[in-house]
Design an enzyme around this catalytic site. Structure first.
Site, PDB file in Angstrom:
ATOM      1  N   GLU A 245      -5.256  -8.203  22.831  1.00 24.41           N
ATOM      2  CA  GLU A 245      -4.875  -7.700  24.163  1.00 24.41           C
ATOM      3  C   GLU A 245      -5.377  -8.650  25.242  1.00 24.41           C
ATOM      4  OE1 GLU A 245      -2.766  -5.204  24.352  1.00 24.41           O
ATOM      5  OE2 GLU A 245      -2.912  -5.169  22.172  1.00 24.41           O
TER       6      GLU A 245
ATOM      7  N   TRP B  53      -2.981 -11.399  25.389  1.00 29.19           N
ATOM      8  CA  TRP B  53      -1.771 -11.041  26.162  1.00 29.19           C
ATOM      9  C   TRP B  53      -2.015 -11.332  27.645  1.00 29.19           C
ATOM     10  CZ3 TRP B  53       3.175  -9.999  25.285  1.00 29.19           C
ATOM     11  CH2 TRP B  53       3.573  -9.485  24.048  1.00 29.19           C
TER      12      TRP B  53
ATOM     13  N   TRP C 149      22.438  -1.680  38.036  1.00 28.89           N
ATOM     14  CA  TRP C 149      21.575  -0.499  37.988  1.00 28.89           C
ATOM     15  C   TRP C 149      22.166   0.624  38.829  1.00 28.89           C
ATOM     16  CZ3 TRP C 149      18.223  -1.171  34.265  1.00 28.89           C
ATOM     17  CH2 TRP C 149      17.746  -2.453  33.977  1.00 28.89           C
TER      18      TRP C 149
ATOM     19  N   ASN D  17      -1.999   2.570  28.390  1.00 29.77           N
ATOM     20  CA  ASN D  17      -1.003   1.546  28.062  1.00 29.77           C
ATOM     21  C   ASN D  17       0.230   2.113  27.361  1.00 29.77           C
ATOM     22  OD1 ASN D  17      -0.043  -1.249  27.686  1.00 29.77           O
ATOM     23  ND2 ASN D  17      -0.402  -0.789  25.532  1.00 29.77           N
TER      24      ASN D  17
ATOM     25  N   TRP E 154      14.138  -2.165  37.040  1.00 30.24           N
ATOM     26  CA  TRP E 154      12.715  -2.217  36.707  1.00 30.24           C
ATOM     27  C   TRP E 154      11.858  -2.595  37.903  1.00 30.24           C
ATOM     28  CZ3 TRP E 154      10.599  -7.075  37.385  1.00 30.24           C
ATOM     29  CH2 TRP E 154      11.478  -8.166  37.367  1.00 30.24           C
TER      30      TRP E 154
ATOM     31  N   TRP F   3       6.612  -4.779  32.769  1.00 28.49           N
ATOM     32  CA  TRP F   3       7.898  -4.203  33.198  1.00 28.49           C
ATOM     33  C   TRP F   3       9.072  -4.967  32.609  1.00 28.49           C
ATOM     34  CZ3 TRP F   3       9.408   0.297  35.020  1.00 28.49           C
ATOM     35  CH2 TRP F   3       8.419   1.158  35.507  1.00 28.49           C
TER      36      TRP F   3
HETATM   37  C1  LIG Z   1       4.786  -1.503  32.463  1.00 29.58           C
HETATM   38  C2  LIG Z   1       3.373  -2.034  32.304  1.00 29.58           C
HETATM   39  C3  LIG Z   1       2.633  -2.381  33.428  1.00 29.58           C
HETATM   40  C4  LIG Z   1       1.332  -2.883  33.292  1.00 29.58           C
HETATM   41  N1  LIG Z   1       0.636  -3.227  34.431  1.00 29.58           N
HETATM   42  C5  LIG Z   1      -0.607  -3.757  34.311  1.00 29.58           C
HETATM   43  C6  LIG Z   1      -1.344  -4.145  35.467  1.00 29.58           C
HETATM   44  O1  LIG Z   1      -0.870  -4.062  36.608  1.00 29.58           O
HETATM   45  N2  LIG Z   1      -2.605  -4.620  35.289  1.00 29.58           N
HETATM   46  C7  LIG Z   1      -3.158  -4.759  34.038  1.00 29.58           C
HETATM   47  O2  LIG Z   1      -4.310  -5.199  33.940  1.00 29.58           O
HETATM   48  N3  LIG Z   1      -2.468  -4.430  32.942  1.00 29.58           N
HETATM   49  C8  LIG Z   1      -1.223  -3.919  33.028  1.00 29.58           C
HETATM   50  N4  LIG Z   1      -0.545  -3.548  31.899  1.00 29.58           N
HETATM   51  C9  LIG Z   1      -1.147  -3.797  30.572  1.00 29.58           C
HETATM   52  C10 LIG Z   1      -1.997  -2.634  30.006  1.00 29.58           C
HETATM   53  O3  LIG Z   1      -1.280  -1.436  30.082  1.00 29.58           O
HETATM   54  C11 LIG Z   1      -3.325  -2.459  30.742  1.00 29.58           C
HETATM   55  O4  LIG Z   1      -3.999  -3.696  30.806  1.00 29.58           O
HETATM   56  C12 LIG Z   1      -4.231  -1.468  30.024  1.00 29.58           C
HETATM   57  O5  LIG Z   1      -3.603  -0.224  29.896  1.00 29.58           O
HETATM   58  C13 LIG Z   1      -5.528  -1.309  30.817  1.00 29.58           C
HETATM   59  O6  LIG Z   1      -6.372  -0.398  30.200  1.00 29.58           O
HETATM   60  P1  LIG Z   1      -7.684  -0.854  29.423  1.00 29.58           P
HETATM   61  O7  LIG Z   1      -8.512  -1.749  30.266  1.00 29.58           O
HETATM   62  O8  LIG Z   1      -8.327   0.378  28.901  1.00 29.58           O
HETATM   63  O9  LIG Z   1      -7.046  -1.714  28.247  1.00 29.58           O
HETATM   64  P2  LIG Z   1      -7.569  -2.162  26.812  1.00 29.58           P
HETATM   65  O10 LIG Z   1      -6.609  -1.606  25.834  1.00 29.58           O
HETATM   66  O11 LIG Z   1      -9.002  -1.880  26.605  1.00 29.58           O
HETATM   67  O12 LIG Z   1      -7.324  -3.744  26.846  1.00 29.58           O
HETATM   68  C14 LIG Z   1      -8.333  -4.664  27.278  1.00 29.58           C
HETATM   69  C15 LIG Z   1      -7.811  -5.574  28.349  1.00 29.58           C
HETATM   70  O13 LIG Z   1      -6.784  -6.413  27.842  1.00 29.58           O
HETATM   71  C16 LIG Z   1      -5.828  -6.681  28.872  1.00 29.58           C
HETATM   72  N5  LIG Z   1      -4.527  -6.173  28.432  1.00 29.58           N
HETATM   73  C17 LIG Z   1      -4.291  -5.137  27.597  1.00 29.58           C
HETATM   74  N6  LIG Z   1      -2.966  -4.998  27.378  1.00 29.58           N
HETATM   75  C18 LIG Z   1      -2.362  -5.963  28.108  1.00 29.58           C
HETATM   76  C19 LIG Z   1      -1.002  -6.343  28.303  1.00 29.58           C
HETATM   77  N7  LIG Z   1       0.021  -5.714  27.695  1.00 29.58           N
HETATM   78  N8  LIG Z   1      -0.741  -7.362  29.145  1.00 29.58           N
HETATM   79  C20 LIG Z   1      -1.740  -8.042  29.759  1.00 29.58           C
HETATM   80  N9  LIG Z   1      -3.041  -7.726  29.610  1.00 29.58           N
HETATM   81  C21 LIG Z   1      -3.348  -6.710  28.788  1.00 29.58           C
HETATM   82  C22 LIG Z   1      -6.282  -5.932  30.115  1.00 29.58           C
HETATM   83  O14 LIG Z   1      -6.991  -6.826  30.933  1.00 29.58           O
HETATM   84  C23 LIG Z   1      -7.192  -4.853  29.531  1.00 29.58           C
HETATM   85  O15 LIG Z   1      -8.184  -4.414  30.433  1.00 29.58           O
HETATM   86  C24 LIG Z   1       0.765  -3.040  32.005  1.00 29.58           C
HETATM   87  C25 LIG Z   1       1.524  -2.687  30.880  1.00 29.58           C
HETATM   88  C26 LIG Z   1       2.803  -2.185  31.024  1.00 29.58           C
HETATM   89  C27 LIG Z   1       3.589  -1.805  29.791  1.00 29.58           C
END
Ligand SMILES: Cc1cc2nc3c(=O)[nH]c(=O)nc-3n(C[C@H](O)[C@H](O)[C@H](O)COP(=O)(O)OP(=O)(O)OC[C@H]3O[C@@H](n4cnc5c(N)ncnc54)[C@H](O)[C@@H]3O)c2cc1C
Length: 391
Positions: free
Chosen positions: A186, A189, A217, A255, A273, A296
């Site tokens: 993650e 990513w 759309w 997420n 979107w 998105w």
């Molecule tokens: C439509 C959509 C919009 C999103 N918008 C954002 C946003 O504005 N800001 C954001 O930080 N994340 C975003 N994410 C990615 C992800 O949902 C969040 O990072 C995550 O839910 C944050 O919770 P956590 O810190 O508990 O994540 P954890 O599951 O603990 O993950 C650890 C860290 O990994 C990074 N991470 C995890 N998943 C992703 C991912 N898919 N893409 C990039 N980094 C990731 C984040 O920095 C996160 O804090 C988005 C995902 C989707 C599908």
């Protein structure tokens, strides 16, 4: 003053700002040195053998892991250079202005129990790294479970170091923790989307895959009404509505739910979107342009390494799978709490007796579904057909 040092910022508006600052400083003979801090690997550090940026995550991740060595994750010894900082200019002796003086208003972080600063981040990290990280692979998809780290807001604002987190995950993964290995992915990513934004800044406005901008759309009053229902958690799909109440009330969304509601907006409601992206930008405390745009565009299928457009999340089966006992739904939609678990995911299919026993009248206490998923799915396949062979 001889030089200004700053951390690199990858968002297009910040890049333009930094270019302006660099120019203004250059006119007075002061150098400007931006340095990598927000990411583990800078935007040009992980490239294909041909020297081009990756557009697909898995090969990027493999190359990222191959390049990784302790050097990239160590803390930079900045403390010992503090003495080289230029003295504060005359007239600025009063010190750093307060947040209020700069125009920031008090927030509700305390009410949200969101502990700010490095101390807040560290407390969350300890809670996660103690042992939850080792189960992350099994728990991360269930919004009612305390599975993820909740560290996104700290990564966003730099109150925790990405290098420290990646080091922790890498060490743990190499010691055999599957949870840590998945969590490290993650974090990768996050680097991935930063380099996508850097190499393809047009994604801020447009689809990464240009042919997806041919999609028509829904628009007009009906579309606006659908959008308002989505924003306010009134779609009639309990998991979607509970998720929207989560973001509205807490500034965070799990997420799995971000994926579900984003897919619902584009593929059930037929809305652009970019409307959802903007709404998330307004509401999320962890809002990050690169990750949000990437997420998105992934959900709408228009992005880098996105899912194919004909893969459409079914909001009811997502609910049955990831919130089977309805714990998350009940937390945000107490009016549905008395329904049996099986009826909670699609109340319109509930037995009349169950509705009566729960004291629930659809259309009065909770909305009827604003679209039928099966029909919406057909409309989406037709809508997206314009991308076939359009390149
Ligand atoms: C439509 C959509 C919009 C999103 N918008 C954002 C946003 O504005 N800001 C954001 O930080 N994340 C975003 N994410 C990615 C992800 O949902 C969040 O990072 C995550 O839910 C944050 O919770 P956590 O810190 O508990 O994540 P954890 O599951 O603990 O993950 C650890 C860290 O990994 C990074 N991470 C995890 N998943 C992703 C991912 N898919 N893409 C990039 N980094 C990731 C984040 O920095 C996160 O804090 C988005 C995902 C989707 C599908």
């Amino acid at each position: 003053m001889q030089a200004v040092y700053a951390n690199t910022d990858y968002e297009p508006a910040a890049v333009a700002r930094d270019a302006q600052v660099r120019g203004a400083l250059a006119q007075t003979g002061i150098a400007f040195h931006p340095a990598k801090d927000q990411v583990v690997f800078d935007t040009d550090e992980v490239l294909t053998a041909a020297g081009t940026p990756y557009g697909v995550f898995t090969p990027y991740k493999n190359a990222w892991l191959k390049k990784l060595e302790p050097f990239y994750l160590q803390a930079y010894p900045v403390g010992r250079h503090a003495g080289a900082l230029a003295p504060r200019p005359a007239g600025e002796a009063a010190g750093v202005p307060t947040l209020a003086a700069i125009g920031f208003e008090p927030t509700n972080l305390a009410a949200l129990k969101l502990a700010p600063g490095t101390a807040g981040g560290r407390a969350l990290l300890e809670d996660f790294s103690d042992e939850r990280i080792d189960r992350y692979d099994q728990t991360r998809d269930f919004p009612a479970v305390k599975g993820p780290s909740y560290l996104s807001v700290h990564l966003r604002f730099g109150t925790l170091s990405i290098r420290e987190l990646a080091r922790l995950a890498w060490d743990r993964a190499r010691a055999g923790s599957r949870g840590a290995e998945v969590w490290l992915s993650e974090l990768i990513w996050r680097d991935f989307y930063h380099q996508v934004l850097h190499h393809h800044p047009q994604v801020v406005e447009r689809s990464f895959k240009p042919e997806y901008d041919k999609i028509k759309w829904e628009h007009g009053k009906h579309a606006d009404a659908l959008f308002a229902a989505w924003c306010e958690g009134r779609t009639g799909y309990p998991l979607v509505d509970a998720a929207m109440l989560q973001i509205n009330q807490t500034g965070y969304m799990h997420n799995r739910l971000r994926m579900v509601v984003a897919s619902f907006l584009c593929k059930d409601l037929g809305l652009d979107w970019r409307r959802g992206e903007r709404y998330f930008a307004e509401k999320l405390n962890d809002y990050d342009l690169a990750a949000n745009n990437g997420g998105w565009q992934w959900a709408s299928s228009s992005g880098c390494d996105a899912q194919p457009y004909f893969r459409i999340f079914n909001p009811v089966s997502q609910s049955q799978k990831f919130d089977a006992q309805g714990k998350f739904i009940r937390r945000y939609l107490p009016q549905l709490a008395a329904l049996p678990d099986a009826a909670l995911h699609a109340p319109w299919d509930a037995k009349p007796l169950d509705l009566v026993a729960a004291g629930l009248v659809l259309g009065r206490d909770y909305p009827e579904p604003i679209v039928r998923h099966e029909l919406a799915r057909e409309r989406t396949l037709a809508r997206y057909a314009v991308v076939k062979g359009a390149r």
